[in-house]
Design an enzyme around this catalytic site. Structure first.
Site, mmCIF file in Angstrom:
data_model
loop_
_atom_site.group_PDB
_atom_site.id
_atom_site.type_symbol
_atom_site.label_atom_id
_atom_site.label_comp_id
_atom_site.label_asym_id
_atom_site.label_seq_id
_atom_site.Cartn_x
_atom_site.Cartn_y
_atom_site.Cartn_z
ATOM 1 N N ARG A 103 33.523 30.330 44.671
ATOM 2 C CA ARG A 103 32.930 29.416 43.706
ATOM 3 C C ARG A 103 33.964 29.005 42.677
ATOM 4 O O ARG A 103 34.559 29.844 42.009
ATOM 5 C CB ARG A 103 31.731 30.082 43.016
ATOM 6 C CG ARG A 103 30.992 29.152 42.061
ATOM 7 C CD ARG A 103 29.713 29.778 41.566
ATOM 8 N NE ARG A 103 29.969 30.997 40.810
ATOM 9 C CZ ARG A 103 29.015 31.849 40.451
ATOM 10 N NH1 ARG A 103 27.767 31.640 40.823
ATOM 11 N NH2 ARG A 103 29.307 32.931 39.752
ATOM 12 N N THR A 107 33.479 24.256 38.119
ATOM 13 C CA THR A 107 32.402 23.370 38.569
ATOM 14 C C THR A 107 31.207 24.108 39.138
ATOM 15 O O THR A 107 30.148 23.501 39.336
ATOM 16 C CB THR A 107 32.932 22.422 39.660
ATOM 17 O OG1 THR A 107 33.301 23.195 40.816
ATOM 18 C CG2 THR A 107 34.135 21.641 39.165
ATOM 19 N N ASP A 199 29.192 41.064 39.372
ATOM 20 C CA ASP A 199 29.926 40.495 40.504
ATOM 21 C C ASP A 199 29.890 41.485 41.665
ATOM 22 O O ASP A 199 30.549 42.536 41.626
ATOM 23 C CB ASP A 199 31.375 40.197 40.094
ATOM 24 C CG ASP A 199 32.127 39.411 41.157
ATOM 25 O OD1 ASP A 199 32.161 39.863 42.322
ATOM 26 O OD2 ASP A 199 32.679 38.341 40.828
ATOM 27 N N ASP A 202 33.388 42.324 43.308
ATOM 28 C CA ASP A 202 34.228 43.217 42.508
ATOM 29 C C ASP A 202 33.708 44.642 42.549
ATOM 30 O O ASP A 202 34.494 45.597 42.598
ATOM 31 C CB ASP A 202 34.275 42.725 41.055
ATOM 32 C CG ASP A 202 35.244 41.573 40.846
ATOM 33 O OD1 ASP A 202 36.137 41.399 41.699
ATOM 34 O OD2 ASP A 202 35.097 40.851 39.857
#
Length: 209
Positions: A103, A107, A199, A202
């Site tokens: 991603r 944006t 996340d 991660d």
């Protein structure tokens, strides 16, 4: 919501609470992702097609059954990799086709950087696996690639999904089935699921800094 299954089970609620906890270390986090992936896959594969198969037990012959479909696992790199091995343990004959999407933080749109879909006959059923269904951009891009390949039966397996992501997938791919462990209400201004778990990539790969 059509074609949406939120799997309701005490084991899922238990493991998901540990998964969300920011104090859960990476090794345990990976194990929890694997356990939840198995429970999702069990639910998502209830209607697989079977074919008769004659087998020999130590005592006599009998009629058994075996899977009759080609099944593809399509992990969204990198977090989706954490869900592959446990599902392969359930479906050892499944094919694994990788799609690399990240991603763009500016944006919030998906950017494809790797695709390993072949030019040969498509699988009968593709299971797109990604722990988090947030905006739906990466999953929608993966489903579009699979549709171009010619896959007729599509399903998405995500541990946590946000309502905006679910809505996008349903609007763009109304025939795709979605299986999730939990539905969270919203995204924050960084497009992270809230309350979510942070996340997933991660935390799976121990790259939090």
């Amino acid at each position: 919501m059509p074609n949406l299954t939120e799997v309701d089970h005490p084991l899922i609620k238990h493991h998901l609470s540990r998964l969300r906890d920011k104090r859960t270390p990476p090794a345990e986090f990976r194990q929890l992702v694997q356990r939840l992936a198995v429970l999702l896959a069990y639910e998502a594969t209830q209607n697989l097609t079977l074919a008769p198969s004659e087998i020999e037990t130590p005592l006599k012959s009998m009629n058994g059954q075996q899977l009759a479909q080609r099944i593809g696992l399509v992990p969204i790199l990198r977090a989706g990799l954490g869900m592959v091995d446990p599902i392969l343990n359930l479906i050892p004959s499944a094919e694994v086709w990788h799609l690399g999407l990240y991603r763009d933080e500016a944006t919030a749109l998906p950017v494809e950087y790797y695709s390993k879909l072949p030019q040969t006959e498509p699988v009968d059923l593709a299971l797109v696996v990604d722990p988090m269904l947030a905006t739906g951009g990466s999953v929608a891009a993966a489903l579009a690639a699979l549709a171009r390949w010619g896959v007729k039966q599509l399903a998405v397996l995500s541990i946590i999904a946000a309502k905006p992501g679910i809505q996008r997938v349903q609007e763009e791919f109304p025939n795709a089935d979605i299986y999730v462990c939990a539905i969270d209400p919203e995204l924050n201004n960084r497009k992270f699921i809230v309350p979510g778990l942070g996340d997933a990539g991660d935390r799976i790969f121990n790259t939090l800094r």
